[in-house]
Scaffold this active site. Structure first.
Site, short mmCIF file in Angstrom:
data_model
loop_
_atom_site.label_atom_id
_atom_site.label_comp_id
_atom_site.label_asym_id
_atom_site.label_seq_id
_atom_site.Cartn_x
_atom_site.Cartn_y
_atom_site.Cartn_z
N HIS A 19 -10.29 38.42 -20.41
CA HIS A 19 -9.15 39.19 -20.26
C HIS A 19 -9.57 40.56 -20.21
O HIS A 19 -10.78 41.00 -20.82
CB HIS A 19 -8.01 38.80 -20.93
CG HIS A 19 -7.99 38.54 -22.26
ND1 HIS A 19 -8.48 40.07 -23.20
CD2 HIS A 19 -8.12 37.96 -23.18
CE1 HIS A 19 -8.44 39.77 -24.31
NE2 HIS A 19 -8.28 38.26 -24.46
N HIS A 22 -11.46 41.71 -23.82
CA HIS A 22 -12.92 41.28 -23.52
C HIS A 22 -13.54 42.25 -22.89
O HIS A 22 -14.90 42.95 -23.34
CB HIS A 22 -13.36 40.03 -23.10
CG HIS A 22 -12.58 38.82 -23.86
ND1 HIS A 22 -11.78 37.98 -23.00
CD2 HIS A 22 -12.38 38.36 -25.25
CE1 HIS A 22 -11.18 37.02 -23.78
NE2 HIS A 22 -11.65 37.23 -25.07
N CYS A 127 -5.52 28.97 -40.05
CA CYS A 127 -5.18 29.27 -38.87
C CYS A 127 -6.15 29.14 -37.92
O CYS A 127 -7.34 29.74 -38.06
CB CYS A 127 -4.71 30.80 -38.85
SG CYS A 127 -4.24 31.11 -37.07
N CYS A 130 -7.28 32.04 -35.62
CA CYS A 130 -8.09 32.88 -36.18
C CYS A 130 -9.51 32.46 -36.55
O CYS A 130 -10.63 33.05 -36.77
CB CYS A 130 -7.52 33.55 -37.44
SG CYS A 130 -5.93 34.86 -37.12
N CYS A 144 0.31 32.41 -38.68
CA CYS A 144 -0.20 33.87 -39.06
C CYS A 144 0.10 34.97 -37.88
O CYS A 144 0.52 34.54 -37.05
CB CYS A 144 -1.70 33.90 -39.00
SG CYS A 144 -2.43 34.42 -37.53
N LYS A 299 -0.67 34.77 -23.38
CA LYS A 299 -0.33 33.85 -22.11
C LYS A 299 1.07 33.69 -21.99
O LYS A 299 1.74 33.52 -20.86
CB LYS A 299 -1.08 32.72 -22.65
CG LYS A 299 -2.73 32.66 -22.10
CD LYS A 299 -3.20 31.36 -22.13
CE LYS A 299 -4.60 31.54 -22.74
NZ LYS A 299 -4.92 30.03 -23.34
N1 MSP Z 1 -15.42 34.72 -31.26
C1 MSP Z 1 -14.85 35.78 -32.07
C2 MSP Z 1 -15.95 36.91 -32.23
C3 MSP Z 1 -17.31 36.27 -33.00
S1 MSP Z 1 -18.38 37.71 -33.04
C4 MSP Z 1 -19.65 37.11 -34.13
C5 MSP Z 1 -13.68 36.26 -31.43
N2 MSP Z 1 -13.60 36.30 -30.25
S2 MSP Z 1 -12.42 36.60 -29.20
O1 MSP Z 1 -12.51 35.97 -28.16
O2 MSP Z 1 -11.29 36.37 -29.83
O3 MSP Z 1 -12.79 38.29 -28.88
C6 MSP Z 1 -12.15 39.18 -29.83
C7 MSP Z 1 -12.74 40.25 -29.20
O4 MSP Z 1 -12.04 40.60 -27.92
C8 MSP Z 1 -12.00 41.71 -29.98
O5 MSP Z 1 -12.74 41.78 -31.18
C9 MSP Z 1 -12.29 42.87 -28.89
O6 MSP Z 1 -13.42 43.18 -28.89
C10 MSP Z 1 -11.65 42.05 -27.75
N3 MSP Z 1 -10.39 42.03 -27.64
C11 MSP Z 1 -9.51 40.90 -27.46
N4 MSP Z 1 -7.99 41.23 -27.26
C12 MSP Z 1 -8.05 42.59 -27.17
C13 MSP Z 1 -7.26 43.76 -27.01
N5 MSP Z 1 -5.89 43.31 -26.75
N6 MSP Z 1 -7.59 44.76 -26.70
C14 MSP Z 1 -8.97 45.27 -27.03
N7 MSP Z 1 -9.90 44.44 -27.34
C15 MSP Z 1 -9.60 43.11 -27.44
O7 MSP Z 1 -13.08 36.99 -32.01
#
Ligand code: MSP
Length: 474
Positions: A19, A22, A127, A130, A144, A299
């Site tokens: 999304h 990412h 959680c 998380c 959470c 979602k």
């Molecule tokens: N798998 C773990 C990270 C492990 S790193 C060793 C994780 N994955 S995640 O799919 O949840 O991705 C999190 C990351 O996606 C956030 O840290 C950020 O970089 C990005 N974002 C997810 N949602 C976001 C927003 N709404 N806005 C900006 N960035 C965001 O956590």
């Protein structure tokens, strides 16, 4: 020059498809990687997917697939979308890669042998969203705050623990003292303060294994447990280096991450690295979050923006520009398709697109031959903004030139000029456009290259519209 630079994004969980959240981290990491490559630095830039743990296993079950089939499928949606956005990563790491699994085992074995891992009983609230234990105080309506649709579950197990608390005094010193041999930077400053405050408030040891999660890497000395997914995931940065024989790029120069995973990247990761006798990263930068039309993206609200949505509407460089100019470096940033359309039309269709179209049309009409490209370097102010993660400020700096050029065309009525004056004016606009395109290369590489080619001379002609206007759907 042989300055080495290792840049990483988080590896994304495969329980979800890509999304805009990412996308924003990955696009900006690519901009930084390209920027440093332009400066002649040797860059190793990685991204990837985080594929183990309870959350992923649960998502696989819901789709009726084995965890491996499921992760193969979803990981591909990440590795395939990034090139479509011209994200030029050097390596895509998957935590189900057998080589990564072996490296995780070896690293943990080493920490175990160094005496930093012990067994204990643990009880806490977990959680799954998380993939971490949270405190009673954090629970709101049984969940959470980040995952209001997932109830936290009481867990009570015998686990393997890492002596995280032992490293707290060293970490505090390493963060605070720039001359400390283990110094690493946490930025922005507000995030550094947050981490320090939490470290000083006291930290417990960390449970690093799970007895009830089978979808994971077995603990090397106790096959009845798997490695906690976060420990497995963090080690990806090291595995990517080992797998690619890029040891000379270690340690990482920059872990670019979102704010919610700062603790893992700025505390747990460094403690594990010290325990394993490995060098610490130079910098962890944690950005804030996008909200969509004033709301948290989710979602259940149906407001998730995908990179495909963006590509279809704005094209590759339109998307890259909109992401970079709204990047939530220091505060949360509100985005939305409507806002993006307005910004696209104003800055790309009207601003840059129009300037290029007008000047190239006048060049063709004039019938003159023009001088080719000058040598350019990045402007110091522009560089400073990029290096401070102020991507919008870097772009505003370039757009001031663009808007100023468009204004000047009208002011001097360029289309009415004749002879030498006309030729000289056009030549100076050509140089200006070249300079603009030069600066835009890390941000919108395809368009920048197109413009540089188009304005190479001696003959300059209009091309297809760079950014066709988006008409609002009524
Ligand atoms: N798998 C773990 C990270 C492990 S790193 C060793 C994780 N994955 S995640 O799919 O949840 O991705 C999190 C990351 O996606 C956030 O840290 C950020 O970089 C990005 N974002 C997810 N949602 C976001 C927003 N709404 N806005 C900006 N960035 C965001 O956590």
């Amino acid at each position: 020059m042989d300055k080495k630079l290792f840049i990483t994004t988080p590896i994304y969980y495969v329980n979800d498809i890509p999304h805009i959240g990412h996308t924003c981290t990955t696009v900006v990491a690519d901009i930084l990687a390209r920027y440093h490559k332009f400066l002649g630095e040797d860059v190793f830039f990685i991204t990837g997917t985080d594929e183990h743990g309870a959350k992923v296993a649960e998502a696989a079950r819901e789709e009726g697939l084995s965890p491996q089939e499921f992760t193969d499928k979803v990981s591909k949606t990440f590795s395939e979308i990034w090139p479509k956005l011209n994200i030029n990563f050097d390596y895509f790491i998957r935590t189900t890669n057998p080589e990564h699994k072996k490296i995780v085992s070896e690293l943990l074995q080493k920490i175990f042998e160094n005496g930093d891992i012990y067994k204990a009983k643990y009880e806490g609230l977990y959680c799954v969203g998380c993939e971490k234990f949270i405190t009673e105080g954090e629970v709101v309506n049984g969940c959470c705050p980040l995952h209001p649709n997932r109830e936290v579950a009481k867990q009570s197990e015998e686990n393997w623990f890492f002596k995280l608390s032992k490293y707290v005094p060293t970490l505090i010193k390493a963060i605070e003292d720039e001359n400390h041999p283990l110094h690493y930077k946490i930025s922005p400053a507000s995030k550094k303060s947050e981490v320090l405050a939490r470290l000083k408030a006291g930290v417990n040891d960390l449970s690093i294994s799970r007895a009830d999660v089978s979808w994971g890497i077995p603990v090397p000395w106790d096959s009845s447990q798997t490695v906690y997914v976060w420990v497995d995931a963090l080690i990806n940065y090291y595995s990517a280096i080992k797998i690619n024989h890029k040891e000379n790029f270690w340690p990482a120069n920059l872990h670019l991450i979102g704010k919610e995973i700062l603790w893992f990247h700025a505390v747990i990761w460094e403690a594990l690295l010290i325990a394993a006798d490995l060098q610490l990263p130079k910098e962890v930068f944690a950005h804030n979050f996008y909200t969509v039309d004033g709301q948290k993206m989710s979602k259940s609200l149906g407001n998730v923006i995908s990179p495909q949505n963006l590509l279809e509407r704005f094209g590759i460089d339109g998307t890259r520009y909109l992401i970079a100019s709204s990047f939530p470096s220091f505060d949360d940033a509100d985005v939305g398709l409507k806002k993006f359309e307005e910004k696209y039309n104003a800055d790309l269709a009207n601003g840059l697109g129009n300037l290029v179209a007008r000047i190239s049309a006048l060049c063709e009409k004039s019938g003159f031959n023009f001088k080719s490209k000058k040598e350019f370097v990045f402007d110091p102010f522009f560089k400073k903004q990029i290096e401070a993660f102020r991507f919008n400020d870097a772009l505003v700096f370039v757009w001031d030139y663009i808007n100023d050029a468009n204004r000047k065309i009208n002011e001097i009525k360029l289309w009415e000029q004749k002879g030498e004056t006309f030729k000289e004016s056009l030549q100076s606009f050509i140089y200006r456009i070249q300079e603009i395109a030069y600066h835009l290369q890390p941000f919108i590489p395809e368009t920048a290259e197109k413009i540089l080619k188009q304005f190479e001379g001696p003959e300059i002609k209009p091309g297809a519209a760079l950014f066709p206007r988006i008409e609002n759907e009524k």
